[in-house]
Design a protein around this motif. Structure first.
Motif, PDB file in Angstrom:
ATOM      1  N   TYR A 184       0.893  -0.803  -0.293  1.00 10.09           N
ATOM      2  CA  TYR A 184      -0.283   0.053   0.334  1.00 10.09           C
ATOM      3  C   TYR A 184       0.644   1.399   0.308  1.00 10.09           C
ATOM      4  O   TYR A 184       0.556   2.054  -0.265  1.00 10.09           O
ATOM      5  N   HIS A 217      -7.381   3.961  -3.316  1.00  9.44           N
ATOM      6  CA  HIS A 217      -9.081   3.235  -3.413  1.00  9.44           C
ATOM      7  C   HIS A 217      -9.422   3.167  -4.687  1.00  9.44           C
ATOM      8  O   HIS A 217     -10.066   1.283  -4.092  1.00  9.44           O
ATOM      9  N   GLN A 241      -8.166  -0.997  -4.011  1.00 12.45           N
ATOM     10  CA  GLN A 241      -8.558  -1.528  -2.613  1.00 12.45           C
ATOM     11  C   GLN A 241      -9.686  -2.551  -2.301  1.00 12.45           C
ATOM     12  O   GLN A 241     -10.600  -1.949  -3.230  1.00 12.45           O
ATOM     13  N   GLU A 242      -9.605  -3.661  -1.776  1.00  9.93           N
ATOM     14  CA  GLU A 242     -10.623  -4.797  -1.991  1.00  9.93           C
ATOM     15  C   GLU A 242     -10.968  -5.115  -0.523  1.00  9.93           C
ATOM     16  O   GLU A 242      -9.914  -4.451   0.081  1.00  9.93           O
ATOM     17  N   ARG A 243     -11.630  -5.463  -0.357  1.00 12.61           N
ATOM     18  CA  ARG A 243     -12.819  -5.906   0.752  1.00 12.61           C
ATOM     19  C   ARG A 243     -11.595  -7.043   0.983  1.00 12.61           C
ATOM     20  O   ARG A 243     -11.039  -7.473   2.099  1.00 12.61           O
ATOM     21  N   ASP A 244     -11.444  -8.057   0.142  1.00  8.52           N
ATOM     22  CA  ASP A 244     -10.985  -9.113   0.180  1.00  8.52           C
ATOM     23  C   ASP A 244      -9.628  -9.164   0.233  1.00  8.52           C
ATOM     24  O   ASP A 244      -9.148  -8.664  -0.591  1.00  8.52           O
ATOM     25  N   LEU A 245      -8.811  -9.023   1.543  1.00  5.89           N
ATOM     26  CA  LEU A 245      -7.177  -8.846   1.724  1.00  5.89           C
ATOM     27  C   LEU A 245      -6.322  -9.614   0.534  1.00  5.89           C
ATOM     28  O   LEU A 245      -5.129  -8.465   0.321  1.00  5.89           O
ATOM     29  N   THR A 253      -6.905 -10.350  -2.864  1.00  6.01           N
ATOM     30  CA  THR A 253      -7.512  -9.576  -3.674  1.00  6.01           C
ATOM     31  C   THR A 253      -7.303  -8.177  -3.717  1.00  6.01           C
ATOM     32  O   THR A 253      -6.357  -7.783  -4.850  1.00  6.01           O
ATOM     33  N   SER A 254      -7.215  -7.578  -2.580  1.00 10.70           N
ATOM     34  CA  SER A 254      -6.052  -6.188  -2.865  1.00 10.70           C
ATOM     35  C   SER A 254      -5.222  -6.425  -2.892  1.00 10.70           C
ATOM     36  O   SER A 254      -4.718  -5.702  -3.190  1.00 10.70           O
ATOM     37  N   GLU A 308      -4.171  -6.192  -6.355  1.00 10.73           N
ATOM     38  CA  GLU A 308      -4.218  -5.937  -7.430  1.00 10.73           C
ATOM     39  C   GLU A 308      -3.588  -4.218  -6.725  1.00 10.73           C
ATOM     40  O   GLU A 308      -2.633  -3.468  -7.734  1.00 10.73           O
ATOM     41  N   CYS A 309      -3.081  -4.293  -5.428  1.00  6.03           N
ATOM     42  CA  CYS A 309      -2.696  -3.226  -5.199  1.00  6.03           C
ATOM     43  C   CYS A 309      -0.961  -3.844  -5.699  1.00  6.03           C
ATOM     44  O   CYS A 309      -0.391  -2.908  -5.920  1.00  6.03           O
TER      45      CYS A 309
END
Length: 214
Positions: free
Chosen positions: A54, A63, A66-70, A72-73, A76-77
């Motif tokens: 991050y 934003h 970022q995803e609620r699923d860590l 996936t976050s 993607e990040c």
């Protein structure tokens, strides 16, 4: 190995092989085509690998990724950081690892459709369709895109391990191995075409493979 590295790789279940490979390949000299440091863009919130990712995403874009699923976050990040590197080093493919360390490579003389043609029938799953067939529309001339996806699945796997999200990190690991198979075909074709950075690129793929191990 430095204390910070242990904090970032704090899961006791990670094999020593992965840890020492990470240390040797990333911190013991400039072994990549070009190893770079990239700056942090926000303050440290905690010692997690996810927070490390991050901190290297453009704040105005965080934003979006970022995803609620860590898991996936993390995936993607990591893409977002790699995209940042490509924008700052135009004409290069960029890959972020951690601790401000990243590395960049020149394009390989390989097309996605050529990689797809060499995939065995048993490996032609939905990931093959997504990353080697459908992606040709946008990425056919940039086969290192496959390694970008590999590194993102590795990041998701590591985040899942860190937070003990067993089912999710196993999914990311399985997908990572599929992308590893595709990445090795990229290496094969690049080597056949005398790609000047093949040794360094091979080491990068080997590093990603080591970080996928339980």
């Amino acid at each position: 190995m430095h204390k910070k590295q242990y904090l970032l790789l704090k899961s006791l279940q990670m094999k020593l092989y992965s840890i020492f490979t990470f240390f040797l390949l990333v911190f013991c000299g400039n072994i990549y085509a070009e190893e770079i440091n990239i700056s942090k863009l926000r303050s440290k919130q905690n010692d997690s690998y996810l927070d490390d990712i991050y901190r290297h995403v453009y704040p105005k874009e965080l934003h979006y990724f970022q995803e609620r699923d860590l898991v996936t976050s993390g995936h993607e990040c990591l893409h977002a950081v790699n995209s940042r590197i490509r924008r700052e080093y135009v004409g290069k493919a960029g890959f972020y690892l951690k601790n401000d360390k990243a590395f960049i490579f020149s394009p390989v003389p390989v097309k996605l459709k050529e990689v797809a043609a060499l995939v065995e029938q048993k490996d032609k799953n939905h990931l093959y369709q997504t990353y080697l067939i459908d992606a040709q529309k946008d990425w056919n001339d940039e086969a290192l895109y496959v390694l970008d996806e590999l590194s993102a699945y590795v990041a998701g796997y590591q985040v899942g391990r860190e937070y003990n999200l067993t089912a999710r990190y196993q999914d990311s690991q399985k997908s990572g191995y599929a992308l590893l198979t595709f990445s090795k075909i990229v290496l094969q074709l690049a080597k056949e075409r005398n790609y000047s950075e093949i040794e360094e690129l091979t080491k990068f793929v080997e590093l990603q493979e080591s970080l996928l191990k339980d």
